[in-house]
Design a protein around this motif. Structure first.
Motif: not given
Length: 396
Positions: A350, A353-354, A364
């Protein structure tokens, strides 16, 4: 050299038997993608130059293997600030792309696909982004490094939405150059690296490309600089040797010495307090140093929402790592945070996106450890400069 400006985006240059067509684009504009594809198909060039480097092309086509990146190795190799800058830059481009409905770099991929479709060769003509950032980093003072990171994150985490007018302006610009331009204004000392050197690098690679008809797909902001340098290359007044801007310059002697000079001065002041003002005065000065440096580094750990153990270790370690040029408290706190909250597979999956939000950076575990490293480093550095004049004032 004969120059023909056909439109706002296309400049046609004639060099004896070679023709070079500069196609200025915006990295986040759908119109640019369509124009790139249409121009290459209509012109059917011998060679297409694209303004990306080989590393970025691999990342775009194969993805970034973040799972193989160890937070401990990154920090031990002193690449924490550089990695943060890379992530912030990637976040900025993805954020712009999402608002403008286009993926950053998509027009470069379209150029490569169009080149293949017409049977033309292509080449990557931009300097490696890592070299550009590392050269800018090497030419920056400690405080300018922090200003660079702050500027990058300010662009990433700004909450204001773009107006329709701003969106239209950005569609006529290169997203990467937009950020580079902002950094150059904010940090004039690195303008040469961020703007001028890349103009020279791109122009030289374009000039040396094989074939009689060359199309160069570049960011619109580079066009004027490239035209000027191409003219100089054609006349023989510009040097074609790029070796001097393809490597990271060694740090200046004062830059190498400063991490040793400051601790030496602090230790000398405290030692002077013991010798000339008595044991009690020396202890008071040392205690002040420990309290100020530890407290501000610890505050950085608290603001970064570090693990409680990381906070305590940061407070205890900061006063001593500040006096040791070989290791900073940020390295200690970042590695410890990464060990206590080890990044999971989901954090790497991710990551793209993070990095689009503050919440994501903190959520994250991989980027969170970098934030802990960054804020504790800043806190300890502020503590050093805050404590220094007060130590002097305590001398009798």
């Amino acid at each position: 050299m004969q120059r023909i400006d056909e439109s706002d985006t296309i400049t046609r240059l004639q060099f004896e038997e070679k023709e070079i067509i500069l196609l200025g684009t915006a990295h986040v504009s759908r119109e640019s993608v369509d124009e790139v594809r249409g121009t290459i198909e209509a012109e059917s060039p011998d060679h297409v130059c694209v303004e990306i480097d080989a590393g970025r092309y691999r990342s775009m086509t194969e993805g970034q293997n973040w799972q193989s990146t160890s937070i401990g190795s990154v920090l031990r190799q002193r690449r924490g600030f550089l990695l943060l800058a890379n992530l912030a830059l990637a976040s900025f481009q993805r954020k712009l792309g999402s608002e403008l409905g286009n993926k950053p770099g998509e027009e470069m991929m379209a150029a490569i696909e169009a080149a293949k479709s017409v049977g033309a060769d292509f080449s990557f003509c931009d300097r490696e982004i890592q070299v550009t950032l590392r050269r800018a980093w090497a030419k920056s003072s400690f405080w300018n490094k922090n200003k660079m990171i702050a500027s990058l994150f300010g662009s990433v985490f700004g909450s204001e939405k773009l107006s329709e007018e701003e969106i239209e302006q950005l569609k006529r610009k290169n997203a990467l150059e937009e950020m580079m331009g902002e950094l150059a204004e904010y940090l004039p000392s690195v303008k040469e690296v961020l703007i001028d050197e890349r103009d020279r690098y791109l122009a030289t690679k374009i000039f040396e490309a094989p074939g009689k008809k060359i199309i160069a797909v570049i960011g619109a902001g580079h066009a004027e600089g490239i035209v000027r340098i191409l003219d100089g290359l054609a006349k023989g007044t510009m040097d074609r040797d790029l070796s001097s801007i393809e490597e990271v310059p060694p740090p200046a002697k004062i830059t190498k010495a400063l991490p040793w000079i400051i601790p030496a001065i602090v230790i000398a002041i405290i030692a002077y307090g013991f010798v000339h003002s008595g044991f009690d005065q020396g202890i008071e000065m040392f205690g002040y140093w420990v309290a100020v440096n530890g407290a501000l580094a610890g505050l950085g750990a608290i603001i970064s929402l570090a693990h409680p153990i990381t906070i305590l270790v940061t407070i205890a370690a900061a006063p001593f790592t500040s006096l040791n040029p070989t290791i900073g408290v940020g390295i200690v706190s970042g590695i410890l945070e990464g060990a206590l909250r080890k990044p999971r597979v989901v954090d790497f999956e991710h990551l793209h996106d993070d990095i689009l939000s503050v919440k994501g950076f903190f959520r994250n575990r991989f980027t969170h450890a970098l934030i802990v490293f960054f804020l504790t480093s800043i806190g300890s550095s502020i503590g050093t400069f805050v404590a220094f004049p007060f130590l002097l004032s305590l001398l009798h």
